[in-house]
Each structure stands twice: as structure tokens, then as C-alpha cells.
Design an enzyme around this catalytic site. Sequence first.
Site, short mmCIF file in Angstrom:
data_model
loop_
_atom_site.label_atom_id
_atom_site.label_comp_id
_atom_site.label_asym_id
_atom_site.label_seq_id
_atom_site.Cartn_x
_atom_site.Cartn_y
_atom_site.Cartn_z
N GLY A 213 42.19 38.86 57.35
CA GLY A 213 41.21 39.14 56.31
C GLY A 213 41.79 40.10 55.28
N SER A 214 40.91 40.84 54.63
CA SER A 214 41.35 41.68 53.52
C SER A 214 42.00 42.98 54.03
CB SER A 214 40.15 42.03 52.65
OG SER A 214 39.19 42.71 53.43
N GLU A 233 46.63 40.31 59.76
CA GLU A 233 47.17 39.38 58.75
C GLU A 233 46.34 39.57 57.50
OE1 GLU A 233 49.79 37.47 59.27
OE2 GLU A 233 49.98 37.96 61.39
N LEU A 234 46.91 40.25 56.50
CA LEU A 234 46.10 40.71 55.36
C LEU A 234 46.52 40.01 54.05
CD1 LEU A 234 46.12 44.47 56.46
CD2 LEU A 234 44.54 42.66 57.15
N CYS A 267 46.03 33.40 51.07
CA CYS A 267 46.64 34.72 51.08
C CYS A 267 48.03 34.72 50.46
CB CYS A 267 46.69 35.26 52.50
SG CYS A 267 47.31 34.06 53.65
N GLU A 361 44.88 41.80 44.62
CA GLU A 361 44.86 40.39 45.04
C GLU A 361 43.70 39.69 44.33
OE1 GLU A 361 43.54 39.56 49.08
OE2 GLU A 361 45.04 37.97 49.23
P1 NAP Z 1 37.20 39.97 54.81
O1 NAP Z 1 36.07 40.29 53.94
O2 NAP Z 1 38.15 41.04 55.15
O3 NAP Z 1 36.58 39.32 56.13
C1 NAP Z 1 37.38 38.80 57.16
C2 NAP Z 1 36.60 38.82 58.47
O4 NAP Z 1 36.36 40.18 58.84
C3 NAP Z 1 35.23 38.16 58.38
O5 NAP Z 1 34.95 37.53 59.61
C4 NAP Z 1 34.31 39.34 58.16
O6 NAP Z 1 32.98 39.11 58.56
C5 NAP Z 1 34.97 40.37 59.06
N1 NAP Z 1 34.64 41.76 58.74
C6 NAP Z 1 34.23 42.27 57.55
N2 NAP Z 1 34.02 43.60 57.65
C7 NAP Z 1 34.31 43.95 58.94
C8 NAP Z 1 34.30 45.16 59.68
N3 NAP Z 1 33.96 46.32 59.10
N4 NAP Z 1 34.66 45.13 60.98
C9 NAP Z 1 35.03 43.98 61.57
N5 NAP Z 1 35.05 42.78 60.92
C10 NAP Z 1 34.71 42.76 59.63
O7 NAP Z 1 38.09 38.79 54.20
P2 NAP Z 1 37.61 37.41 53.55
O8 NAP Z 1 37.02 37.69 52.22
O9 NAP Z 1 36.85 36.61 54.54
O10 NAP Z 1 39.03 36.68 53.39
C11 NAP Z 1 39.88 36.95 52.32
C12 NAP Z 1 41.00 37.88 52.69
O11 NAP Z 1 41.70 37.40 53.83
C13 NAP Z 1 42.03 37.98 51.60
O12 NAP Z 1 42.42 39.31 51.42
C14 NAP Z 1 43.19 37.15 52.13
O13 NAP Z 1 44.44 37.48 51.61
C15 NAP Z 1 43.10 37.44 53.58
N6 NAP Z 1 43.80 36.40 54.35
C16 NAP Z 1 44.98 36.70 54.95
C17 NAP Z 1 45.68 35.71 55.65
C18 NAP Z 1 46.98 36.00 56.34
O14 NAP Z 1 47.35 35.25 57.22
N7 NAP Z 1 47.69 37.05 55.97
C19 NAP Z 1 45.16 34.43 55.72
C20 NAP Z 1 43.95 34.17 55.08
C21 NAP Z 1 43.28 35.16 54.40
P3 NAP Z 1 31.87 38.71 57.46
O15 NAP Z 1 32.26 37.40 56.92
O16 NAP Z 1 30.63 38.70 58.26
O17 NAP Z 1 31.91 39.81 56.42
#
Ligand code: NAP
Length: 458
Positions: A213-214, A233-234, A267, A361
Amino acid sequence: MSARKILLAYDGVKVAEVEETPVAEIGAVLERAQAAARMMGNLTRDERAQILFAGSRGLLANQEDFARTIALESGKPLREARTEVERAAGTLWASGEEAHRLAGEEIPLDAAPNGKGRLGYTMRQPVGVVAAITPFNFPLNLSMHKVGPAIAAGNAVVHKPASATPLSALKAAALLNDCGLPKDALQVVVGPGGELGRALVEAPAARLVSFTGSAAVGRQLAGLAGLKKVTLELGNNSAVVVLEDADLAMAAEACAAGAYVNSGQTCISVQRVLVASAVLPEFLERFTERARALRLGHPLEPETEISSLIEETEAQRVQGWIGEAVRQGARLVSGGGRSRATLQPTVLEGVRSESAVWRDEVFGPVACVNGFASLDQAIAMVNDSRYGLQAGVFTNRLDAALRCLREIEAGSVLINDSSNYRVDLMPYGGRKESGLGKEGPRYAVAEMSETKMISLRV
Ligand code: NAP
């Protein structure tokens, strides 16, 4: 229990309703997972592998159903969703192969003066319960990147998918359970990350946290996880370098595909394109032509190449960033328009390094194309980022390629491919704020298992 509505951001139509898991239930979920982990640890490597192979075949047999689910929950065009299902099947298959290969090694204890009379080995054991938290942008394949290796290593998994896109994960879990997984070895919980995800990460029973995630959330989780194993993995603001000698047609095609696939919500999406000044006009013309040719539409239309972002507020945010970049001096070459959650593929030129579209990003269909005067300058521009996941370089000069391979600070450097090139079995993971640890089945299985040293005195 409360119900969560899943909406298609493209037109706001309701797609499904799913039950949320109350936070108060996490303790019971983890207790069941601990019991399942004991059963998982007793399965043979081949029994784990056969479950994963059956899951892989099941995904392919139901490809269209899974692809429609992905398209409807995430807004991803159906043609890309079909590819995601194929990739997810490959991820499970590769995980099954890793279950077969999981092995320790002989440790030459008698090479040390006090090792005489001992046999030394390492064995690999599961960590127990894996807490897997995944984002919305590849709701099936990124889930399988955690579930597959966790099962291969003999763990139980509690998986929290993104709240916007839980349907593919729920369907995949039902499929794997039908393939012979022990009861409760894979449980999917649905609910807000800030509460449910946090409770999972803090619970002592979850021995490893695998998060995609982020960077903002990753940083919080690293703090909460304490002494647990964590893989993160961010994000990234991926750069691609196009040198003067490069095949410009190939570079423009690969960069445009890598910038706009999944509306830039990848990502490793191509975000910063650095082009040798001498070939910048020609590259820009070719690149912009490809961006303009992309067909926008409903995700289920077979011709659609670009559809909506995950939410209208995200499209508004990205449009705001484009406006800011233009106010700060960038030229809007193409795109910039928006209809609800769908944003046109956008090309910016001459973007200032302080603009958010360059520095942060974007996670939207925006590419910034800037010129450079020397290879030194290009490498410095790539590395001038707090991220470091993947970078691409287009050149046929061996000396330039070798310098980039050595000097670019990223988890992967790809010569004559864009930053958006990925094969699911490669080691995948970033440096700096792009994360910690590696994914890709072989590497994730290593993260998700423990090495135990055994000494036999005979
Ligand atoms: P996100 O907002 O960080 O959410 C990712 C996951 O974390 C979701 O299941 C989210 O749940 C959960 N989450 C949010 N806040 C949390 C907390 N405080 N504690 C525990 N879990 C929490 O990311 P996104 O918007 O879904 O995805 C986009 C990001 O992912 C981008 O930054 C992208 O670069 C990154 N990404 C990285 C990779 C890699 O392999 N490096 C691959 C794909 C994506 P909710 O949905 O309920 O908020």
C-alpha cells in the site's frame, strides 16, 4: 454486522454489498487462524503445492468471472482484468513450485574447532499466522502474492483487502478453500484499514505483517508492528531514462503503455520520463500520439483501454496536481480533462522538481516528460526521489547501461523496458521509502518462513 456497498466509480452504480467484520471479532479470527496454522504446519510440501496448483487451475477455469469481478470493483478495463487473472494464476502456480523447493542446508559445523562430532542443518518452518493487507489496484494478483507464498510456507493467513475492492479476495478464498485448504487457514476480513488493519497488525497472534500500500500507511504499520517480522511493498514516482541513441519508437510505446495502464494506478507506473534533450521533441511527439490514441470508456466495454480511477475524489486530486504543475511552469501537452472519476491520459513537459506530480506519487494517468543534458544529470534526477522501487532505461550503449544498473538507487533497473515491466516471479521490492523486504513467490516464501538451526551430536 454492518454491510459495505461496493460501487463502480465509473458511473457510481452499486456492484455488490459485503458484510464487514467487526473489530471486536479480530481476536476470534486470530484464534481460529492459530488453530489452522497448526494444521497447515502438518501438511506436507506436496499437499500445500497441490492446493496451490488446484487454485491456479481454478482461477483460469473461471477467468471471465474473476475478470468481471475485478473490473466491476476497481474500474479496471476488462481486457486488463483478464490479464490480471492470468498473472494471479501464475503467482499461485509459482508459489506451489516454491512449496516443493522450500529447504534448509547443511551447515559445516566441523569446520570450526569446537564443531567436531556434530551434524549441522537448517530447517525452514512456517512463521504461524500471516496478516496480509492489500491495496485496491490489483485486487486479485496482489492478494495472491501474499496468500500463495504464505500457504507454500505452511502458514495460516488473515487477509484484509482494500475496502473498495474486497470481492476478488473473497472469491479467491472460497476457491482455495474448495481446493482442500484446512478450515480457517485463509480468512478474509473486510473493513476499514485504520481500525481492522491496525487491530490485525497489533495483535500478538499475527507473527508476520505483509503489507502492500502507500508509504504513509506503511510507515505507521512499521511503528505498530514492534518486534514482528514486517514486509512493506510501498509506492514510487518511477523514472525512465531515454538516451539519445535509444530506439525512440520502442521507448515511446513502452513508456506510454507503462504510464497509462490501469489509469496510472500501478506502483511502478511511468511517472517521470527523462529524455536526452537532443531527441526530446521527437520522443514527445511519438509519446503524445500514443497517449491521445487510448480509448476511454466503461470498464466492461471490450475496446476500453482507460477507465475510471478508484474514486472520483482521487481523479479530482490528480487533476488538482496537474493544475498546480501548470501554475508552477509546466506545459500541458495533452489531456488534463476529467469526466467524473475518469481522467484523460495527460502529458506534461518541463515540470518543476518541486511540483507534486514530479516529487510525490501521482497514482493517476499523468506522465511528466523533462529533458536532460548528460547521463550524470539523468542519474542524479532519477535518484533525487525519496522512493526507489523500479526504474527503466532505454539505450543500446553498454557503458551507459552498466552505469545505470550500478548507480540507480532502486530495487530493479530494467534496460530497454519501462519502469512498469514486471514478471511475477522476480524479486520485487523497493529501497528508501518504497519499502522493506521482497515479494515474488520465492522471495516471499523466504520472508514468510523461519530458519531453525539444528545440531545433532552423535
Ligand atoms: P493504502 O491507502 O495504503 O491502503 C492499503 C491497504 O492498507 C488497504 O487495505 C487499507 O484499507 C489498509 N490500511 C489503510 N490504513 C491502514 C492502517 N492505519 N492500518 C492498517 N491498514 C491500513 O493504499 P491504496 O490506496 O489502497 O493503494 C495505493 C498504494 O499502494 C500506492 O502508494 C501504491 O504505490 C501502493 N502499491 C504498492 C505496490 C508494491 O508492490 N510496491 C503494489 C501496489 C500498490 P482500506 O482500504 O480500508 O483503507
